[in-house]
Design a protein around this motif. Structure first.
Motif, PDB file in Angstrom:
ATOM      1  N   UNK A  68     -60.904  12.780  16.723  1.00  0.00           N
ATOM      2  CA  UNK A  68     -60.603  13.650  17.854  1.00  0.00           C
ATOM      3  C   UNK A  68     -59.178  14.186  17.801  1.00  0.00           C
ATOM      4  N   UNK A  69     -58.290  13.469  17.128  1.00  0.00           N
ATOM      5  CA  UNK A  69     -56.885  13.893  17.080  1.00  0.00           C
ATOM      6  C   UNK A  69     -56.447  14.224  15.654  1.00  0.00           C
ATOM      7  N   UNK A  70     -57.416  14.535  14.781  1.00  0.00           N
ATOM      8  CA  UNK A  70     -57.092  14.997  13.444  1.00  0.00           C
ATOM      9  C   UNK A  70     -56.863  13.924  12.409  1.00  0.00           C
ATOM     10  N   UNK A  71     -57.222  12.678  12.707  1.00  0.00           N
ATOM     11  CA  UNK A  71     -57.004  11.576  11.772  1.00  0.00           C
ATOM     12  C   UNK A  71     -58.344  11.054  11.240  1.00  0.00           C
ATOM     13  N   UNK A  72     -58.326  10.510  10.046  1.00  0.00           N
ATOM     14  CA  UNK A  72     -59.509   9.901   9.457  1.00  0.00           C
ATOM     15  C   UNK A  72     -59.292   8.404   9.324  1.00  0.00           C
ATOM     16  N   UNK A  73     -60.191   7.621   9.900  1.00  0.00           N
ATOM     17  CA  UNK A  73     -60.094   6.168   9.783  1.00  0.00           C
ATOM     18  C   UNK A  73     -60.553   5.747   8.389  1.00  0.00           C
ATOM     19  N   UNK A  74     -59.693   5.051   7.671  1.00  0.00           N
ATOM     20  CA  UNK A  74     -60.023   4.621   6.307  1.00  0.00           C
ATOM     21  C   UNK A  74     -60.318   3.132   6.208  1.00  0.00           C
ATOM     22  N   UNK A  75     -59.870   2.362   7.186  1.00  0.00           N
ATOM     23  CA  UNK A  75     -60.144   0.922   7.206  1.00  0.00           C
ATOM     24  C   UNK A  75     -59.988   0.431   8.635  1.00  0.00           C
ATOM     25  N   UNK A  76     -60.838  -0.538   9.018  1.00  0.00           N
ATOM     26  CA  UNK A  76     -60.805  -1.079  10.380  1.00  0.00           C
ATOM     27  C   UNK A  76     -60.953  -2.590  10.323  1.00  0.00           C
ATOM     28  N   UNK A  77     -60.146  -3.276  11.138  1.00  0.00           N
ATOM     29  CA  UNK A  77     -60.229  -4.741  11.156  1.00  0.00           C
ATOM     30  C   UNK A  77     -60.101  -5.238  12.592  1.00  0.00           C
ATOM     31  N   UNK A  78     -61.106  -6.022  13.050  1.00  0.00           N
ATOM     32  CA  UNK A  78     -61.040  -6.597  14.391  1.00  0.00           C
ATOM     33  C   UNK A  78     -60.256  -7.898  14.342  1.00  0.00           C
ATOM     34  N   UNK A  79     -59.170  -7.963  15.101  1.00  0.00           N
ATOM     35  CA  UNK A  79     -58.300  -9.132  15.128  1.00  0.00           C
ATOM     36  C   UNK A  79     -58.630 -10.103  16.253  1.00  0.00           C
ATOM     37  N   UNK A  80     -59.206  -9.586  17.331  1.00  0.00           N
ATOM     38  CA  UNK A  80     -59.384 -10.429  18.517  1.00  0.00           C
ATOM     39  C   UNK A  80     -60.586  -9.952  19.313  1.00  0.00           C
ATOM     40  N   UNK A  81     -61.278 -10.908  19.917  1.00  0.00           N
ATOM     41  CA  UNK A  81     -62.383 -10.618  20.822  1.00  0.00           C
ATOM     42  C   UNK A  81     -62.172 -11.476  22.058  1.00  0.00           C
ATOM     43  N   UNK A  82     -61.794 -10.847  23.158  1.00  0.00           N
ATOM     44  CA  UNK A  82     -61.423 -11.601  24.343  1.00  0.00           C
ATOM     45  C   UNK A  82     -60.218 -12.467  24.054  1.00  0.00           C
ATOM     46  N   UNK A  83     -60.348 -13.778  24.264  1.00  0.00           N
ATOM     47  CA  UNK A  83     -59.239 -14.701  24.000  1.00  0.00           C
ATOM     48  C   UNK A  83     -59.304 -15.323  22.609  1.00  0.00           C
ATOM     49  N   UNK A  84     -60.335 -14.990  21.832  1.00  0.00           N
ATOM     50  CA  UNK A  84     -60.526 -15.596  20.517  1.00  0.00           C
ATOM     51  C   UNK A  84     -59.945 -14.686  19.445  1.00  0.00           C
ATOM     52  N   UNK A  85     -59.001 -15.220  18.659  1.00  0.00           N
ATOM     53  CA  UNK A  85     -58.346 -14.420  17.639  1.00  0.00           C
ATOM     54  C   UNK A  85     -58.775 -14.807  16.233  1.00  0.00           C
ATOM     55  N   UNK A  86     -58.584 -13.868  15.324  1.00  0.00           N
ATOM     56  CA  UNK A  86     -58.891 -14.104  13.911  1.00  0.00           C
ATOM     57  C   UNK A  86     -57.898 -15.068  13.293  1.00  0.00           C
ATOM     58  N   UNK A  87     -56.674 -15.108  13.820  1.00  0.00           N
ATOM     59  CA  UNK A  87     -55.601 -15.939  13.289  1.00  0.00           C
ATOM     60  C   UNK A  87     -55.339 -15.551  11.834  1.00  0.00           C
ATOM     61  N   UNK A  88     -55.031 -16.517  10.988  1.00  0.00           N
ATOM     62  CA  UNK A  88     -54.710 -16.236   9.589  1.00  0.00           C
ATOM     63  C   UNK A  88     -55.885 -16.503   8.656  1.00  0.00           C
ATOM     64  N   UNK A  89     -57.082 -16.600   9.226  1.00  0.00           N
ATOM     65  CA  UNK A  89     -58.260 -16.905   8.423  1.00  0.00           C
ATOM     66  C   UNK A  89     -58.554 -15.759   7.446  1.00  0.00           C
ATOM     67  N   UNK A  90     -58.666 -16.046   6.157  1.00  0.00           N
ATOM     68  CA  UNK A  90     -58.893 -14.994   5.165  1.00  0.00           C
ATOM     69  C   UNK A  90     -60.305 -14.402   5.250  1.00  0.00           C
ATOM     70  N   UNK A  91     -60.459 -13.211   4.715  1.00  0.00           N
ATOM     71  CA  UNK A  91     -61.772 -12.568   4.667  1.00  0.00           C
ATOM     72  C   UNK A  91     -62.751 -13.425   3.870  1.00  0.00           C
ATOM     73  N   UNK A  92     -63.978 -13.533   4.390  1.00  0.00           N
ATOM     74  CA  UNK A  92     -65.015 -14.307   3.722  1.00  0.00           C
ATOM     75  C   UNK A  92     -65.047 -15.769   4.113  1.00  0.00           C
ATOM     76  N   UNK A  93     -64.122 -16.212   4.974  1.00  0.00           N
ATOM     77  CA  UNK A  93     -64.119 -17.602   5.425  1.00  0.00           C
ATOM     78  C   UNK A  93     -64.499 -17.671   6.907  1.00  0.00           C
ATOM     79  N   UNK A  94     -64.848 -18.877   7.353  1.00  0.00           N
ATOM     80  CA  UNK A  94     -65.303 -19.074   8.720  1.00  0.00           C
ATOM     81  C   UNK A  94     -64.740 -20.372   9.274  1.00  0.00           C
ATOM     82  N   UNK A  95     -64.806 -20.489  10.604  1.00  0.00           N
ATOM     83  CA  UNK A  95     -64.431 -21.726  11.279  1.00  0.00           C
ATOM     84  C   UNK A  95     -65.351 -21.917  12.482  1.00  0.00           C
TER      85      UNK A  95
END
Length: 240
Positions: free
Chosen positions: A205-232
């Motif tokens: 809408x403002x002339x930019x193209x999204x090339x990568x997206x990463x969700x860091x937080x959902x509500x009070x739960x954060x991704x922290x430093x957990x690497x891609x492909x891992x879980x807790x």
């Protein structure tokens, strides 16, 4: 050789507990056979050493919720087998401080919640807990999400004012949100009600193209430093 009996029966002989308690001990991952945890009450044993782990309790195991750092390119709609390849025991984050033990039962009947675009990465949820799944289905749009979006292109004239003053997506108003620059090519969104394609739309809408997206937080739960492909595990004390 001693005649084979069910593991639950051996636990009864060992502890004097009831049959139902013996099955709860086994299903809860509290029983070892020659030092290896066995979770099947019907598992046959003969002369093996059967023992209870310290702190064993004959209580039903709580359903688990797993938090995954989804790598870009993984489609959450591709089915449970693909998800289990990521949610494998060897992919558990070494810094998981939840206190939950690694049991096979926690990998059965996991359902996804709050899915994100296949090309996006970041925090996603898989749960056995109907209460968690129902809560996220009913109230997920009310939870603030934090996203980092890498962009390319030139911001359109007056684009920033248009972006922060409100817009529409698929004919519906987008709830008020916060957006700021994290670097020359990265935006940070604090936004609710994220749907597939929304963040790409806001950028376009403002002339930019999204090339990568990463969700860091959902509500009070954060991704922290957990690497891609891992879980807790989601600790009992944490809430969305």
């Amino acid at each position: 050789m001693t005649e084979a009996v069910r593991l639950a029966r051996r636990v009864i002989e060992l502890t004097g507990c009831s049959r139902s308690e013996a099955e709860l001990y086994v299903q809860g991952g509290w029983v070892t056979v020659d030092g290896v945890v066995v979770e099947a009450p019907q598992h046959p044993v003969t002369d093996e050493v059967v023992a209870l782990l310290p702190g064993a309790r004959p209580e039903p195991a709580e359903p688990a919720t797993l938090l995954l750092h989804k790598p870009a390119g993984f489609d959450m709609a591709s089915g449970p087998e693909a998800a289990l390849a990521l949610l494998a025991p060897e992919n558990r984050w070494p810094d998981d401080g939840s206190g939950w033990r690694l049991l096979r039962r926690y990998f059965h009947r996991l359902a996804p919640a709050m899915a994100i675009d296949p090309e996006a990465s970041g925090l996603v949820i898989y749960s056995q807990d109907g209460r968690v799944l129902r809560k996220l289905a009913e109230d997920g749009n009310k939870l603030e999400q934090e996203w980092l979006v890498d962009v390319e292109g030139e911001l359109a004239p007056y684009g920033w004012n248009r972006l922060v003053s409100g817009t529409k997506f698929d004919g519906w108003p987008v709830a008020p949100f916060k957006v700021s620059w994290q670097s020359e090519q990265r935006l940070r969104f604090a936004i609710k009600g994220v749907r597939p394609g929304l963040l790409q739309h806001l950028c376009a809408e403002v002339g930019l193209k999204a090339t990568a997206m990463r969700r860091l937080r959902l509500g009070r739960i954060g991704l922290s430093k957990m690497p891609a492909g891992q879980w807790r595990y989601l600790p009992v004390s944490e809430r969305f």
